[in-house]
Design a protein around this motif. Structure first.
Motif, PDB file in Angstrom:
ATOM      1  N   ASN A  44       0.858  -1.099   0.335  1.00  0.00           N
ATOM      2  CA  ASN A  44       0.201  -0.170   0.065  1.00  0.00           C
ATOM      3  C   ASN A  44       0.966   1.465   0.042  1.00  0.00           C
ATOM      4  O   ASN A  44       1.778   1.246   0.772  1.00  0.00           O
ATOM      5  CB  ASN A  44      -1.278   0.000   1.298  1.00  0.00           C
ATOM      6  CG  ASN A  44      -1.256   1.175   1.328  1.00  0.00           C
ATOM      7  OD1 ASN A  44      -2.208   2.417   0.811  1.00  0.00           O
ATOM      8  ND2 ASN A  44      -1.785   1.648   2.635  1.00  0.00           N
ATOM      9  N   PHE A  45       0.943   2.249  -1.109  1.00  0.00           N
ATOM     10  CA  PHE A  45       1.332   3.232  -1.149  1.00  0.00           C
ATOM     11  C   PHE A  45       0.464   4.470  -1.353  1.00  0.00           C
ATOM     12  O   PHE A  45       1.441   5.763  -1.843  1.00  0.00           O
ATOM     13  CB  PHE A  45       2.908   3.247  -2.409  1.00  0.00           C
ATOM     14  CG  PHE A  45       3.478   2.082  -1.396  1.00  0.00           C
ATOM     15  CD1 PHE A  45       4.576   2.541  -0.247  1.00  0.00           C
ATOM     16  CD2 PHE A  45       3.503   0.687  -2.213  1.00  0.00           C
ATOM     17  CE1 PHE A  45       5.334   1.180  -0.106  1.00  0.00           C
ATOM     18  CE2 PHE A  45       4.581   0.078  -2.026  1.00  0.00           C
ATOM     19  CZ  PHE A  45       5.627   0.755  -0.826  1.00  0.00           C
ATOM     20  N   ASN A  46      -0.834   4.186  -1.415  1.00  0.00           N
ATOM     21  CA  ASN A  46      -1.472   5.353  -1.842  1.00  0.00           C
ATOM     22  C   ASN A  46      -2.644   5.249  -0.638  1.00  0.00           C
ATOM     23  O   ASN A  46      -3.382   6.277  -0.490  1.00  0.00           O
ATOM     24  CB  ASN A  46      -2.177   5.327  -2.988  1.00  0.00           C
ATOM     25  CG  ASN A  46      -3.100   3.846  -3.050  1.00  0.00           C
ATOM     26  OD1 ASN A  46      -2.852   3.278  -2.714  1.00  0.00           O
ATOM     27  ND2 ASN A  46      -3.772   4.032  -4.626  1.00  0.00           N
ATOM     28  N   CYS A  47      -2.805   4.971   0.247  1.00  0.00           N
ATOM     29  CA  CYS A  47      -4.162   4.873   1.061  1.00  0.00           C
ATOM     30  C   CYS A  47      -3.710   5.286   2.982  1.00  0.00           C
ATOM     31  O   CYS A  47      -2.893   3.955   2.987  1.00  0.00           O
ATOM     32  CB  CYS A  47      -5.011   3.246   0.782  1.00  0.00           C
ATOM     33  SG  CYS A  47      -5.993   3.388   2.425  1.00  0.00           S
ATOM     34  N   TYR A  48      -3.887   6.086   3.392  1.00  0.00           N
ATOM     35  CA  TYR A  48      -2.781   6.615   4.295  1.00  0.00           C
ATOM     36  C   TYR A  48      -3.834   6.335   5.554  1.00  0.00           C
ATOM     37  O   TYR A  48      -4.803   6.665   5.229  1.00  0.00           O
ATOM     38  CB  TYR A  48      -2.129   7.745   3.967  1.00  0.00           C
ATOM     39  CG  TYR A  48      -1.647   7.778   2.738  1.00  0.00           C
ATOM     40  CD1 TYR A  48       0.138   6.993   3.075  1.00  0.00           C
ATOM     41  CD2 TYR A  48      -1.424   8.218   1.913  1.00  0.00           C
ATOM     42  CE1 TYR A  48       1.050   7.255   2.365  1.00  0.00           C
ATOM     43  CE2 TYR A  48      -0.249   7.617   0.581  1.00  0.00           C
ATOM     44  CZ  TYR A  48       1.090   7.644   0.973  1.00  0.00           C
ATOM     45  OH  TYR A  48       1.803   7.913  -0.214  1.00  0.00           O
ATOM     46  N   PRO A  49      -3.588   5.809   6.878  1.00  0.00           N
ATOM     47  CA  PRO A  49      -1.947   5.701   7.131  1.00  0.00           C
ATOM     48  C   PRO A  49      -1.286   4.425   6.981  1.00  0.00           C
ATOM     49  O   PRO A  49      -2.473   3.875   6.219  1.00  0.00           O
ATOM     50  CB  PRO A  49      -1.432   6.026   9.146  1.00  0.00           C
ATOM     51  CG  PRO A  49      -3.130   5.476   9.247  1.00  0.00           C
ATOM     52  CD  PRO A  49      -4.446   6.284   8.099  1.00  0.00           C
ATOM     53  N   ARG A  76      20.485  -2.300  13.081  1.00  0.00           N
ATOM     54  CA  ARG A  76      19.314  -0.715  13.068  1.00  0.00           C
ATOM     55  C   ARG A  76      17.963  -0.949  12.827  1.00  0.00           C
ATOM     56  O   ARG A  76      18.101  -1.066  11.392  1.00  0.00           O
ATOM     57  CB  ARG A  76      20.512   0.367  12.461  1.00  0.00           C
ATOM     58  CG  ARG A  76      19.976   1.231  12.951  1.00  0.00           C
ATOM     59  CD  ARG A  76      20.831   2.800  13.137  1.00  0.00           C
ATOM     60  NE  ARG A  76      21.720   2.810  13.714  1.00  0.00           N
ATOM     61  CZ  ARG A  76      22.764   3.709  13.749  1.00  0.00           C
ATOM     62  NH1 ARG A  76      22.728   4.755  13.141  1.00  0.00           N
ATOM     63  NH2 ARG A  76      23.658   3.462  14.834  1.00  0.00           N
ATOM     64  N   ILE A  77      16.891  -0.905  13.755  1.00  0.00           N
ATOM     65  CA  ILE A  77      15.580  -1.233  12.828  1.00  0.00           C
ATOM     66  C   ILE A  77      15.103   0.529  12.820  1.00  0.00           C
ATOM     67  O   ILE A  77      15.106   1.581  13.882  1.00  0.00           O
ATOM     68  CB  ILE A  77      15.190  -1.719  13.531  1.00  0.00           C
ATOM     69  CG1 ILE A  77      15.735  -3.292  13.229  1.00  0.00           C
ATOM     70  CG2 ILE A  77      13.518  -2.015  12.747  1.00  0.00           C
ATOM     71  CD1 ILE A  77      15.024  -4.703  13.912  1.00  0.00           C
ATOM     72  N   GLU A  78      14.450   0.715  11.706  1.00  0.00           N
ATOM     73  CA  GLU A  78      13.643   1.649  11.338  1.00  0.00           C
ATOM     74  C   GLU A  78      12.072   1.719  10.972  1.00  0.00           C
ATOM     75  O   GLU A  78      11.933   0.830  10.818  1.00  0.00           O
ATOM     76  CB  GLU A  78      13.819   3.166  11.079  1.00  0.00           C
ATOM     77  CG  GLU A  78      15.704   3.298  11.325  1.00  0.00           C
ATOM     78  CD  GLU A  78      15.739   4.280   9.824  1.00  0.00           C
ATOM     79  OE1 GLU A  78      17.121   5.276  10.380  1.00  0.00           O
ATOM     80  OE2 GLU A  78      15.540   4.916   9.057  1.00  0.00           O
ATOM     81  N   LEU A  79      11.516   2.535  12.120  1.00  0.00           N
ATOM     82  CA  LEU A  79       9.967   2.554  11.292  1.00  0.00           C
ATOM     83  C   LEU A  79       9.638   3.467  11.240  1.00  0.00           C
ATOM     84  O   LEU A  79       9.004   4.753  11.918  1.00  0.00           O
ATOM     85  CB  LEU A  79       9.365   1.852  12.465  1.00  0.00           C
ATOM     86  CG  LEU A  79       7.599   1.269  12.967  1.00  0.00           C
ATOM     87  CD1 LEU A  79       7.764   0.200  13.218  1.00  0.00           C
ATOM     88  CD2 LEU A  79       7.088   2.575  13.223  1.00  0.00           C
ATOM     89  N   ASN A  80       8.727   3.461   9.892  1.00  0.00           N
ATOM     90  CA  ASN A  80       7.721   4.583   9.060  1.00  0.00           C
ATOM     91  C   ASN A  80       6.451   4.751   9.568  1.00  0.00           C
ATOM     92  O   ASN A  80       6.476   3.563   9.256  1.00  0.00           O
ATOM     93  CB  ASN A  80       8.675   4.868   8.358  1.00  0.00           C
ATOM     94  CG  ASN A  80       9.981   5.317   8.159  1.00  0.00           C
ATOM     95  OD1 ASN A  80      10.354   5.800   8.558  1.00  0.00           O
ATOM     96  ND2 ASN A  80      10.559   4.772   6.642  1.00  0.00           N
ATOM     97  N   ILE A  81       6.172   6.075   9.660  1.00  0.00           N
ATOM     98  CA  ILE A  81       4.497   5.875   9.712  1.00  0.00           C
ATOM     99  C   ILE A  81       4.247   7.044   9.231  1.00  0.00           C
ATOM    100  O   ILE A  81       4.689   8.094   9.165  1.00  0.00           O
ATOM    101  CB  ILE A  81       3.954   6.143  11.371  1.00  0.00           C
ATOM    102  CG1 ILE A  81       4.304   5.004  11.650  1.00  0.00           C
ATOM    103  CG2 ILE A  81       3.103   6.663  10.955  1.00  0.00           C
ATOM    104  CD1 ILE A  81       3.803   4.885  13.071  1.00  0.00           C
ATOM    105  N   ARG A  82       3.808   6.963   7.858  1.00  0.00           N
ATOM    106  CA  ARG A  82       4.034   7.909   6.108  1.00  0.00           C
ATOM    107  C   ARG A  82       1.929   8.336   6.521  1.00  0.00           C
ATOM    108  O   ARG A  82       1.305   7.245   6.166  1.00  0.00           O
ATOM    109  CB  ARG A  82       4.226   7.461   5.350  1.00  0.00           C
ATOM    110  CG  ARG A  82       5.895   7.315   5.049  1.00  0.00           C
ATOM    111  CD  ARG A  82       5.873   7.201   3.913  1.00  0.00           C
ATOM    112  NE  ARG A  82       7.271   6.268   4.203  1.00  0.00           N
ATOM    113  CZ  ARG A  82       8.368   7.667   3.648  1.00  0.00           C
ATOM    114  NH1 ARG A  82       7.891   9.093   4.046  1.00  0.00           N
ATOM    115  NH2 ARG A  82       9.987   7.331   3.917  1.00  0.00           N
ATOM    116  N   PHE A  83       1.534   9.532   6.584  1.00  0.00           N
ATOM    117  CA  PHE A  83       0.382  10.093   7.104  1.00  0.00           C
ATOM    118  C   PHE A  83      -0.459   9.871   5.316  1.00  0.00           C
ATOM    119  O   PHE A  83      -1.101  10.902   4.673  1.00  0.00           O
ATOM    120  CB  PHE A  83       0.338  11.140   7.812  1.00  0.00           C
ATOM    121  CG  PHE A  83       0.627  10.890   9.290  1.00  0.00           C
ATOM    122  CD1 PHE A  83      -0.285  10.152   9.667  1.00  0.00           C
ATOM    123  CD2 PHE A  83       1.862  10.914   9.756  1.00  0.00           C
ATOM    124  CE1 PHE A  83       0.645   9.710  10.992  1.00  0.00           C
ATOM    125  CE2 PHE A  83       2.149  11.218  10.767  1.00  0.00           C
ATOM    126  CZ  PHE A  83       1.269   9.903  11.779  1.00  0.00           C
ATOM    127  N   GLY A  84       0.224  11.332   4.540  1.00  0.00           N
ATOM    128  CA  GLY A  84       0.605  11.075   3.134  1.00  0.00           C
ATOM    129  C   GLY A  84      -0.226  12.250   2.850  1.00  0.00           C
ATOM    130  O   GLY A  84      -0.512  12.496   2.260  1.00  0.00           O
TER     131      GLY A  84
END
Length: 246
Positions: free
Chosen positions: A121-126, A152-160
């Motif tokens: 999913n890259f167009n329905c946010y979050p 090293r782990i990174e976690l992203n939350i994108r709101f769009g």
């Protein structure tokens, strides 16, 4: 007015059922879902805020649709890790979508909640993603990874889009040794500011408050895993509270 269309398509993109409507639509699908089936949601206006429900056992949620179309592959068998066993089963399915009201869009709420998020999913946010590690599932903010090497782990939350936030709530399992994951961890914002995250091992939700910020994404950085540990990255839920910037 918003013209909304809901479809069920098979793995070869053949339409198995379709329903359209203005501002809201409800599709009653009276068949068993098959492996590879997709639920397609189309809207003639973008971006748009919609309230969607793709399965009765999961319920509805508000999403921000950045484009005119959303594709959701029906999770069956091995792709069902974060849903109940009964989800998407049987021959009676009520799928619906409607335009969110201004009150719903503007309310102070958990902006990280997307019950129908998934790794493609890259167009329905979050939308949530884990960087530098295997993503097991992002649809219910359950992040489980395994590795026996130093990572090293990174976690992203994108709101769009831009949102204004001031609080996070972390829910973390306390029945495993996870302290090494939280060494030097911090929260980075899309405006390039950052704050330190001092979290402990507990079953109680841990609240992190900060000055109101307008951001498009946040990133949890520097979860460090040592070589002598072999455990899951077991954040069970992350809530991000704020309002949409209209």
């Amino acid at each position: 007015m918003h013209k909304i269309t809901m479809k069920v398509m098979d793995k070869d993109y053949k339409v198995k059922a379709e329903m359209g409507g203005y501002n809201d639509v409800c599709l009653h699908y009276q068949e068993n879902f098959q492996e590879g089936d997709m639920i397609i949601l189309e809207c003639n206006k973008n971006p748009s805020y919609l309230v969607i429900q793709l399965d009765e056992t999961i319920g509805e949620c508000i999403v921000y649709l950045a484009t005119n179309i959303m594709a959701f592959e029906v999770p069956l068998r091995g792709n069902k890790k974060s849903y109940a066993e009964v989800s998407f089963l049987g021959k009676a399915h009520s799928l619906y979508a409607r335009v969110a009201s201004n009150k719903e869009i503007r309310q102070y709420r958990n902006l990280a909640l997307n019950k129908y998020d998934h790794k493609s999913n890259f167009n329905c946010y979050p939308h949530v993603e884990i960087v530098n590690e295997n993503v097991i599932n992002s649809s219910k903010s359950q992040y489980i990874t395994n590795s026996n090497s130093e990572e090293r782990i990174e976690l992203n939350i994108r709101f769009g889009r831009k949102v204004s936030i001031n609080k996070l709530v972390f829910h973390k399992q306390s029945n495993s040794i996870q302290d090494s994951f939280w060494l030097d961890s911090f929260l980075k914002f899309s405006d390039n500011s950052k704050i330190k995250c001092d979290l402990v091992k507990t079953e109680v939700g841990q609240v992190l408050t900060f000055q109101q910020r307008e951001v498009e994404w946040i990133r949890l950085c520097k979860f460090i895993k040592k070589n002598d540990d072999f455990h899951a990255f077991d954040i069970s839920n992350i809530e991000v509270y704020g309002v949409s910037v209209i």
